[in-house]
Design an enzyme around this catalytic site. Structure first.
Site, PDB file in Angstrom:
ATOM      1  N   LYS A 133       0.857  -1.184   0.000  1.00  0.00           N
ATOM      2  CA  LYS A 133       0.000   0.000   0.000  1.00  0.00           C
ATOM      3  C   LYS A 133       0.894   1.236   0.000  1.00  0.00           C
ATOM      4  O   LYS A 133       1.773   1.374   0.865  1.00  0.00           O
ATOM      5  CB  LYS A 133      -0.885   0.019   1.243  1.00  0.00           C
ATOM      6  CG  LYS A 133      -1.989  -1.033   1.231  1.00  0.00           C
ATOM      7  CD  LYS A 133      -3.179  -0.574   0.421  1.00  0.00           C
ATOM      8  CE  LYS A 133      -4.357  -1.522   0.567  1.00  0.00           C
ATOM      9  NZ  LYS A 133      -5.501  -1.085  -0.266  1.00  0.00           N
ATOM     10  N   GLU A 190      -2.058   0.557  -8.734  1.00  0.00           N
ATOM     11  CA  GLU A 190      -3.499   0.828  -8.817  1.00  0.00           C
ATOM     12  C   GLU A 190      -3.795   2.304  -8.572  1.00  0.00           C
ATOM     13  O   GLU A 190      -3.406   2.847  -7.536  1.00  0.00           O
ATOM     14  CB  GLU A 190      -4.263   0.006  -7.770  1.00  0.00           C
ATOM     15  CG  GLU A 190      -4.179  -1.492  -7.955  1.00  0.00           C
ATOM     16  CD  GLU A 190      -4.850  -2.218  -6.800  1.00  0.00           C
ATOM     17  OE1 GLU A 190      -5.932  -1.764  -6.346  1.00  0.00           O
ATOM     18  OE2 GLU A 190      -4.299  -3.239  -6.341  1.00  0.00           O
TER      19      GLU A 190
END
Length: 320
Positions: A133, A190
Site C-alpha cells: 500500500k 493501482e
C-alpha cells in the site's frame, strides 16, 4: 422445499487497520444460507465502509426482502452490489455452479520490511508477487521502500495500490526514488492519482504500468486498451453479481489486460469463495486475498493454513 437463514456478525479487527482516514475497529456483515431439498448454498454480504455505496444496515434490509421473495419463488437478483454478490454466490453453491477448486496463493501484503517479505515469499511456489500500500505516508518514503524491496529481492514483482492518494507532483516524487531499471518489476500501480487523466499521465511519464480499480465502478468507465494500463482489479463485493464479475474479467482478458480478483476485507467464508472465483475466472493470476490476518477470527469456513480461531455458525446471530 426452500428454506433460508440470514446471520449477522461482527469480527474485531487488528488495531492498525485504517481505510480512507477512518480506523476500522470491527468488520460487520451478513451471511445468507439458502437450502433447497438436500442442497445448501452460502453467501457473504459485507459492504466495505468508505468504499461501498451501501451501508451494512441498508444491505440487511435489501437482503431480508430478497430472501422472502426467494422463498416465494422469485429468483431475480437485487441490484445492490454487496447483496447481489453474496446472493449470487449462495445460488451458485446451491446449484453447484461455483467450482470447488480454489487458488489460495494470495499475494502477501508487505509493510516495507524486506526480511519479513523474504520469509513470506520463501514458501510461495512460482512467481514471487507481493502487494504494498502506498499513499499513506510521504511519496518519497514510499518510493524508497519500493526501491529497497525490489533491490533486495531480485525476482520480486510488486503490486502497488495508491487508492488515488497522489497529486501529479507526488506521483513524480515517488517515481524519482524508484530506480528505472526496477520499474518493469512493478506489475502495476493501482489508481495512483485522483483523476484517471492524471493517472494516465503518470504511466506515460514514468513507464510504471497502472491498473484500474475504483474506476471500474464509475458510470463513465469503459473497457478500452490504453497505453500504460496493464490490469484491472476486480473487487466482487463492490462490483455485484457473479455474472457481472465474470463479464468484467472477460472484457479485460479480451483486451489483453490482467484481471485480478481482490478482497474487500471479507471474512474467511467470503475469502474462500473469492479463492474459488479466482481459480475459475483468472486461473493464471495470483489473486489479492491476503487480508484475513487483519481480523482476529475466522468464521464458518477456514482459510487453509490460518491459525486464527474459528467462530462456528451456532455462535452467530440469526435474523430469521
Amino acid at each position: 422445499m426452500r428454506s433460508a437463514q440470514v446471520y449477522r456478525w461482527q469480527i474485531p479487527m487488528d488495531a492498525g487497520v485504517v481505510l480512507r482516514d477512518r480506523r476500522l475497529k470491527t468488520r460487520d456483515g451478513l451471511y445468507v444460507c439458502l437450502r433447497e431439498g438436500e442442497r445448501e448454498g452460502w453467501g457473504e454480504i459485507s459492504p466495505l465502509p468508505g468504499f461501498s455505496q451501501e451501508t451494512w444496515e441498508e444491505a440487511q434490509s435489501v437482503l431480508l426482502a430478497w430472501v422472502n421473495n426467494w422463498l416465494a419463488g422469485d429468483c431475480e437478483l437485487p441490484q445492490m452490489p454487496s447483496v447481489a454478490f453474496g446472493v449470487s454466490c449462495a445460488l451458485a453453491e446451491l446449484t453447484d455452479t461455483l467450482p470447488q477448486a480454489a487458488n489460495y496463493r494470495a499475494a502477501p501484503l508487505c509493510n516495507g520490511d524486506p526480511d519479513d517479505l523474504i520469509l513470506k515469499l520463501a514458501d510461495m511456489p512460482g512467481e514471487k508477487v507481493a502487494k504494498v500500500k502506498v499513499g499513506l505516508y510521504e511519496a518519497v518514503r514510499d518510493g524508497m521502500v519500493v526501491n529497497l524491496l525490489l533491490e533486495a529481492i531480485p525476482d520480486l514483482h510488486l503490486r502497488l495500490d495508491a487508492n488515488r492518494a497522489w497529486t501529479p507532483l507526488k506521483g513524480q516524487q515517488f517515481a524519482k526514488y524508484v530506480n528505472p531499471d526496477y520499474r518493469d518489476r512493478i506489475a502495476f500501480l493501482e489508481e495512483p492519482c485522483k483523476t484517471r487523466d492524471d493517472s494516465r499521465a503518470f504511466a506515460r511519464e514514468t513507464g510504471i504500468a497502472i491498473a484500474w480499480d475504483e474506476s471500474l465502478r464509475e458510470p463513465d468507465f469503459a473497457f478500452v486498451a490504453e497505453e500504460g494500463v496493464r490490469a484491472v482489479v476486480i473487487k466482487p463485493t463492490l462490483t455485484g453479481s457473479l455474472e457481472k464479475v465474470r463479464e468484467q474479467v472477460q472484457a479485460a482478458h479480451a483486451l489483453g489486460l490482467t484481471a485480478v480478483i481482490s478482497s474487500s476485507i471479507e471474512s474467511s467464508l467470503g475469502l474462500t469463495q473469492l479463492a474459488r472465483i479466482a481459480a475459475w475466472l483468472t486461473p493464471d493470476t495470483i489473486p489479492g486475498l491476503d487480508t484475513l490476518d487483519l481480523m482476529q477470527a475466522q468464521q464458518v469456513r477456514r482459510w487453509p493454513g490460518s491459525t486464527l480461531p474459528v467462530v462456528e455458525v451456532d455462535a452467530l446471530e440469526r435474523l430469521l
